[in-house]
Write an enzyme that holds these catalytic residues in place. Structure first.
Site, PDB file in Angstrom:
ATOM      1  N   ASP A  10     -20.820 -56.163  73.458  1.00  0.00           N
ATOM      2  CA  ASP A  10     -19.991 -56.205  74.594  1.00  0.00           C
ATOM      3  C   ASP A  10     -18.766 -57.315  73.882  1.00  0.00           C
ATOM      4  O   ASP A  10     -18.974 -57.827  72.912  1.00  0.00           O
ATOM      5  CB  ASP A  10     -20.399 -57.169  75.707  1.00  0.00           C
ATOM      6  CG  ASP A  10     -19.593 -57.430  76.754  1.00  0.00           C
ATOM      7  OD1 ASP A  10     -18.894 -56.508  77.278  1.00  0.00           O
ATOM      8  OD2 ASP A  10     -19.630 -58.658  77.097  1.00  0.00           O
ATOM      9  N   ASP A  12     -15.896 -59.140  76.100  1.00  0.00           N
ATOM     10  CA  ASP A  12     -15.435 -60.514  77.123  1.00  0.00           C
ATOM     11  C   ASP A  12     -16.799 -61.193  77.503  1.00  0.00           C
ATOM     12  O   ASP A  12     -17.720 -60.783  77.905  1.00  0.00           O
ATOM     13  CB  ASP A  12     -14.607 -60.166  78.206  1.00  0.00           C
ATOM     14  CG  ASP A  12     -13.499 -59.390  78.109  1.00  0.00           C
ATOM     15  OD1 ASP A  12     -12.784 -59.928  76.993  1.00  0.00           O
ATOM     16  OD2 ASP A  12     -13.351 -58.458  78.649  1.00  0.00           O
ATOM     17  N   ASP A 169     -23.589 -60.568  77.473  1.00  0.00           N
ATOM     18  CA  ASP A 169     -23.680 -61.936  77.995  1.00  0.00           C
ATOM     19  C   ASP A 169     -23.830 -61.760  79.630  1.00  0.00           C
ATOM     20  O   ASP A 169     -24.099 -62.840  80.181  1.00  0.00           O
ATOM     21  CB  ASP A 169     -22.441 -62.770  77.896  1.00  0.00           C
ATOM     22  CG  ASP A 169     -21.003 -61.871  78.689  1.00  0.00           C
ATOM     23  OD1 ASP A 169     -20.821 -62.733  79.479  1.00  0.00           O
ATOM     24  OD2 ASP A 169     -20.819 -60.834  78.521  1.00  0.00           O
TER      25      ASP A 169
END
Length: 220
Positions: A10, A12, A169
């Site tokens: 991922d 961001d 995250d």
């Protein structure tokens, strides 16, 4: 490392802290429309589900219809600024060293993000990470976006198949991994909202210096 797995990341909240940049861009767009600026923590809570969700949340918080006539205008303005207003995007500490170590181990790497492709490319180039990845897919690269699994499957196939680890995250990333049947490592210092123990994951890490060792010692 023989039989090195592919690693899909991922963007961001995982590779980069982009909230300062998103906060700045969002408030610039709101200001142009005569709306009040929003706090960093408020904008942070909107990140992770792609630009359409961000636009709707900005409009709702500003007292506007999230699906009304302003939607297209705000979306266009956001994406346009995203591609040029890249200040405030920074890699998390240790990311570059970790990617260097993974590359040295023979890992093939890609990025799978809900951020539109052009702003994702701009952010990755700005922070010096673009050339680490064989493929970057944005939220507008395919008909579906995370947590649907198609983006992850596409990246995995493009990297040659075989063993793969997904690194993210957030709850969206965890759901994506579950939907794709992919092993999942979660960066605990990103944009996750729920307690860590409530988010499905195979392994968690708080420091990017841990990642090469985690990958090498992964229990398949």
């Amino acid at each position: 490392m023989s039989d090195a797995p592919s690693i899909i990341f991922d963007l961001d909240g995982t590779l980069i802290d982009s909230v300062p940049a998103i906060h700045s861009v969002s408030n610039a767009v709101l200001s142009d429309l005569g709306f009040e600026p929003l706090s960093l923590s408020t904008i942070r809570s909107f990140v992770g589900k792609g630009v359409p969700n961000l636009v709707r949340q900005l409009l709702i918080t500003s007292g506007e219809d999230p699906d009304g006539p302003l939607f297209a205008r705000v979306e266009h303005a956001l994406v346009k600024r995203y591609e040029t207003d890249v200040e405030g995007n920074v890699p998390y500490p240790g990311v570059i060293a970790a990617l260097d170590a993974l590359k040295a181990k023979g890992c093939r790497m890609a990025v799978c993000t809900n951020k539109p492709f052009a702003p994702a490319e701009a952010a990755l180039r700005h922070v010096g990470l673009w050339d680490y990845f064989e493929l970057t897919l944005g939220g507008d690269s395919m008909p579906t976006r995370k947590p649907e699994p198609q983006m992850l499957h596409h990246c995995h196939a493009a990297l040659g198949g075989g063993r793969m680890i997904y690194v993210g995250d957030s709850e969206v990333d965890a759901e994506t991994a579950v939907n794709a049947g992919a092993p999942f490592a979660i960066y605990s210092e990103g944009y996750r909202k729920a307690p860590l123990h409530e988010v499905p994951h195979d392994v968690a890490f708080s420091d990017w210096a841990m990642v090469p060792g985690l990958v090498e010692g992964w229990k398949w």
